[in-house]
Design a protein around this motif. Sequence first.
Motif, PDB file in Angstrom:
ATOM      1  N   ARG A  46       0.873  -1.188   0.000  1.00  0.00           N
ATOM      2  CA  ARG A  46       0.000   0.000   0.000  1.00  0.00           C
ATOM      3  C   ARG A  46       0.905   1.231   0.000  1.00  0.00           C
ATOM      4  NH1 ARG A  46      -5.468  -0.876   2.911  1.00  0.00           N
ATOM      5  NH2 ARG A  46      -5.299   1.376   2.856  1.00  0.00           N
ATOM      6  N   VAL A  47       0.828   1.975  -1.081  1.00  0.00           N
ATOM      7  CA  VAL A  47       1.688   3.138  -1.256  1.00  0.00           C
ATOM      8  C   VAL A  47       0.850   4.404  -1.092  1.00  0.00           C
ATOM      9  CG1 VAL A  47       3.242   4.341  -2.840  1.00  0.00           C
ATOM     10  CG2 VAL A  47       3.187   1.847  -2.812  1.00  0.00           C
ATOM     11  N   THR A  48       1.257   5.259  -0.177  1.00  0.00           N
ATOM     12  CA  THR A  48       0.594   6.543  -0.001  1.00  0.00           C
ATOM     13  C   THR A  48       1.332   7.565  -0.845  1.00  0.00           C
ATOM     14  OG1 THR A  48      -0.058   5.975   2.248  1.00  0.00           O
ATOM     15  CG2 THR A  48      -0.119   8.305   1.663  1.00  0.00           C
ATOM     16  N   VAL A  49       0.567   8.240  -1.715  1.00  0.00           N
ATOM     17  CA  VAL A  49       1.138   9.223  -2.628  1.00  0.00           C
ATOM     18  C   VAL A  49       0.421  10.547  -2.409  1.00  0.00           C
ATOM     19  CG1 VAL A  49       1.599   9.796  -5.044  1.00  0.00           C
ATOM     20  CG2 VAL A  49       1.574   7.401  -4.319  1.00  0.00           C
ATOM     21  N   ASN A  50       1.182  11.623  -2.330  1.00  0.00           N
ATOM     22  CA  ASN A  50       0.614  12.955  -2.196  1.00  0.00           C
ATOM     23  C   ASN A  50       0.626  13.630  -3.568  1.00  0.00           C
ATOM     24  OD1 ASN A  50      -0.450  15.263  -1.099  1.00  0.00           O
ATOM     25  ND2 ASN A  50       1.489  15.993  -0.278  1.00  0.00           N
ATOM     26  N   PHE A  51      -0.569  13.803  -4.133  1.00  0.00           N
ATOM     27  CA  PHE A  51      -0.708  14.480  -5.420  1.00  0.00           C
ATOM     28  C   PHE A  51      -1.035  15.946  -5.153  1.00  0.00           C
ATOM     29  CE2 PHE A  51      -1.546  10.045  -6.512  1.00  0.00           C
ATOM     30  CZ  PHE A  51      -0.779   9.899  -7.662  1.00  0.00           C
ATOM     31  N   PRO A  52      -0.381  16.882  -5.846  1.00  0.00           N
ATOM     32  CA  PRO A  52      -0.515  18.317  -5.547  1.00  0.00           C
ATOM     33  C   PRO A  52      -1.958  18.832  -5.491  1.00  0.00           C
ATOM     34  CG  PRO A  52       1.173  17.976  -7.204  1.00  0.00           C
ATOM     35  CD  PRO A  52       0.515  16.647  -6.962  1.00  0.00           C
ATOM     36  N   ASP A  53      -2.779  18.483  -6.466  1.00  0.00           N
ATOM     37  CA  ASP A  53      -4.132  19.032  -6.512  1.00  0.00           C
ATOM     38  C   ASP A  53      -5.188  18.089  -5.930  1.00  0.00           C
ATOM     39  OD1 ASP A  53      -3.212  21.356  -7.718  1.00  0.00           O
ATOM     40  OD2 ASP A  53      -3.435  20.532  -9.722  1.00  0.00           O
ATOM     41  N   LEU A  54      -4.799  16.854  -5.634  1.00  0.00           N
ATOM     42  CA  LEU A  54      -5.750  15.849  -5.172  1.00  0.00           C
ATOM     43  C   LEU A  54      -5.588  15.539  -3.693  1.00  0.00           C
ATOM     44  CD1 LEU A  54      -7.950  13.918  -6.268  1.00  0.00           C
ATOM     45  CD2 LEU A  54      -6.137  12.240  -6.596  1.00  0.00           C
ATOM     46  N   GLY A  55      -4.378  15.632  -3.195  1.00  0.00           N
ATOM     47  CA  GLY A  55      -4.083  15.268  -1.819  1.00  0.00           C
ATOM     48  C   GLY A  55      -3.514  13.866  -1.735  1.00  0.00           C
TER      49      GLY A  55
END
Length: 60
Positions: free
Chosen positions: A34-43
């Motif tokens: 399970r990879v948590t990714v922070n997308f600039p406009d999505l969170g």
Amino acid sequence: MSEGDTFLEPGMRVENPAHPEWGVGQVQSNIGGRVTVNFPDLGKVVVETSRVTLLPVFDP
């Protein structure tokens, strides 16, 4: 965790080919597939790498 996602480490930049509109995100963690990714406009988004392939983005 599949063999193909073990290289994803915090700080790496990735994109989700199924959702190119999300842009390039930064890996926050990779625990048990399970990879948590922070997308600039999505969170922050948690991606199960057994279902979704994240592609690394390398700066030239």
